[in-house]
Write a protein that holds these residues in place. Sequence first.
Motif, PDB file in Angstrom:
ATOM      1  N   TYR A 239       0.775  -1.297   0.046  1.00  0.00           N
ATOM      2  CA  TYR A 239       0.048  -0.028   0.035  1.00  0.00           C
ATOM      3  C   TYR A 239       0.822   1.387   0.181  1.00  0.00           C
ATOM      4  N   ALA A 240       0.518   2.058  -0.771  1.00  0.00           N
ATOM      5  CA  ALA A 240       1.198   3.535  -0.938  1.00  0.00           C
ATOM      6  C   ALA A 240       0.232   4.453  -1.237  1.00  0.00           C
ATOM      7  N   TYR A 241       0.045   5.630  -0.505  1.00  0.00           N
ATOM      8  CA  TYR A 241      -0.939   6.622  -0.744  1.00  0.00           C
ATOM      9  C   TYR A 241      -0.726   7.329  -2.438  1.00  0.00           C
ATOM     10  N   ASP A 242      -1.564   6.810  -3.066  1.00  0.00           N
ATOM     11  CA  ASP A 242      -1.899   7.570  -4.440  1.00  0.00           C
ATOM     12  C   ASP A 242      -0.526   7.815  -5.049  1.00  0.00           C
ATOM     13  N   VAL A 260      11.094   5.994  -3.546  1.00  0.00           N
ATOM     14  CA  VAL A 260      10.557   7.177  -3.234  1.00  0.00           C
ATOM     15  C   VAL A 260       9.288   7.465  -4.022  1.00  0.00           C
ATOM     16  N   THR A 261       7.968   7.676  -3.588  1.00  0.00           N
ATOM     17  CA  THR A 261       6.663   7.862  -4.134  1.00  0.00           C
ATOM     18  C   THR A 261       6.139   9.151  -3.709  1.00  0.00           C
ATOM     19  N   VAL A 271       8.909   6.952   1.551  1.00  0.00           N
ATOM     20  CA  VAL A 271       9.968   6.199   1.325  1.00  0.00           C
ATOM     21  C   VAL A 271       9.814   4.897   1.833  1.00  0.00           C
ATOM     22  N   PHE A 272      10.451   3.950   0.825  1.00  0.00           N
ATOM     23  CA  PHE A 272      10.230   2.516   1.068  1.00  0.00           C
ATOM     24  C   PHE A 272      11.754   2.053   0.800  1.00  0.00           C
ATOM     25  N   TRP A 282       8.311  -0.076   4.399  1.00  0.00           N
ATOM     26  CA  TRP A 282       7.806   1.407   4.554  1.00  0.00           C
ATOM     27  C   TRP A 282       8.776   1.974   5.709  1.00  0.00           C
ATOM     28  N   ASP A 283       9.433   3.318   5.369  1.00  0.00           N
ATOM     29  CA  ASP A 283      10.151   3.850   6.257  1.00  0.00           C
ATOM     30  C   ASP A 283       9.751   5.241   6.794  1.00  0.00           C
ATOM     31  N   GLY A 284       8.969   6.200   5.799  1.00  0.00           N
ATOM     32  CA  GLY A 284       8.889   7.614   6.447  1.00  0.00           C
ATOM     33  C   GLY A 284       7.885   8.180   5.341  1.00  0.00           C
ATOM     34  N   ILE A 285       7.084   9.288   5.968  1.00  0.00           N
ATOM     35  CA  ILE A 285       6.133   9.749   5.180  1.00  0.00           C
ATOM     36  C   ILE A 285       6.571  11.450   5.380  1.00  0.00           C
ATOM     37  N   TYR A 286       6.320  12.425   4.305  1.00  0.00           N
ATOM     38  CA  TYR A 286       6.760  13.667   4.614  1.00  0.00           C
ATOM     39  C   TYR A 286       5.759  14.441   3.706  1.00  0.00           C
ATOM     40  N   ASP A 287       5.242  15.596   4.067  1.00  0.00           N
ATOM     41  CA  ASP A 287       4.303  16.490   3.517  1.00  0.00           C
ATOM     42  C   ASP A 287       5.228  17.237   2.291  1.00  0.00           C
TER      43      ASP A 287
END
Length: 524
Positions: A239-242, A260-261, A271-272, A282-287
């Motif tokens: 799963y990845a956001y869009d 990087v998506t 980041v995966f 899965w490693d992190g999420i950033y705005d």
Amino acid sequence: MTVERIARHGVRLAVCIGLLATTSTAQTAFTISHPYAGNGGPSVGALGYVDGDAHLDYVVTNESPESISVYFGTGTGTFTAGPTTSFGHRTRGLALGELNGDGKLDAVVVMPSLGGPLLGGRIKVLFGDGAGGFSSGGNYAVNGFPSCVELGLFNGDGLLDIAVGNQYSSVISILLGTGGGTFGPKTNYPVGFHSRDTAVGDIDGDGDLDIVVSNSGMNRIVPLLGDGAGGFSAGSSYYAYDPEAIELADMDGNGTSDLVTVSNHYDLVEVFLGTSSGSLEWDGIYDTAASPVGVAIADMNSDGLPDAIVACEASGALSLLVGMGGGELALAIDSPAGPARHIVAGDLNHDGIPDVVVAEPVQDRVTAHLCDGVGSYLKYCRAEINSLGCLPRLIAHGTPSLSDLSLFRIGVTNLRSAQVAMFLYKVGGVRGNLPFQGGTLCIGPAGIRRTPPRSTGGYPANGQNCSGGVSIYFNMFALGLAGGNPDPALLVPGNTYRVQLWARDGGASFGAVLSSAIEVTPWL
């Protein structure tokens, strides 16, 4: 959902170093921008040496009329217009590589309109003449509505092979090179969903190239592990956001490729990390700024770590997320640029620092943004999620200078509406790391000052949403022209200002929240 994922996985948002993008001549990351007229809605571009000199050139597909255009690099960060090659069929994805053994750069483009979605599209091979022109090297059938293309050495024979993502069929098409710029028939590998974007790299560290496929509509990514002989096997999907666009690069420094998506719908980067088993962790999420649609990976600040530069179409911004090591990225610094659709990075002016080129189909132009690699401020410290589940987001724009009143704005968004807020700041000294009202006071243990209290505003102003925000024009404030302290001792180039926002939040355990902090060193 973004905040829930942050809370669930404990994403690291602590230390944040960034570069500032602006059109100023001061010490900023993107010092100069050069726009160039397009030839009918430039869409997907690539950098390469197509005319035989030592300067990077830019090749881009055009949506209407259906063609590719070349912009010749001059070596100074500028381009001159080159030839446009028309096809009579819609073009989309593009990849550059040396295909026929003559030492001249060739191209592969995807043509989704040929045959229609149900009958299957085609790719076109184009042979470069070494002067920026291209001639047809043949068409090859792939599957329904090809959307993207990548080149790689998939079977170890030294000949480049082709991977094509198909938007209207659940397969990836692989065409192996047979020599002289020709390719064998497609071999399709099922991926379980339609392809939005593809990326090539070595995820599992076995020395064989792998492929990752994304589908934004189904919020999925899937790796296909290469066997080194031209074959692939699909692993589990994740799963990845869009995931609108994806790139593979070694983000954690262990020698294997990580993913990087960017999410157009959720305005974020994920980041995966690749693993030896071929899985993606899965490693992190950033705005990011609004509507990210493209991403490039390069070391923009010469620290040896890969950074992510994201093109955001609706907001007309570039979001720079500086790599911190271990796969971690900094909080985004957003810079005005233009409504770009696609982005690539490369050193256009031979200064050893990557620059970026973006395709802007709405404006029918391409723009080169030059980077000087010098940071003008850094962001650090972990922000505190407020009682509504929103993470305060600190953004900076402009040039911090004590002799220039041009606007350098420090702002914080994602605050509760209609609350009292103020900026806390100090000059000089050391950073702090003090527990304070449920968060961390990061700007220092002593000598802290504050700006006058003000409302976070927002709409509706009922305090029950995260539409609030405040900002300060730092240059004017430091000069005592916007409520700041006009003490001449503060107006010294090289003095360090540290700034952090405090805001009331009646639902929080301590009744307040703190943003991340920013450290600014202005100059004359």
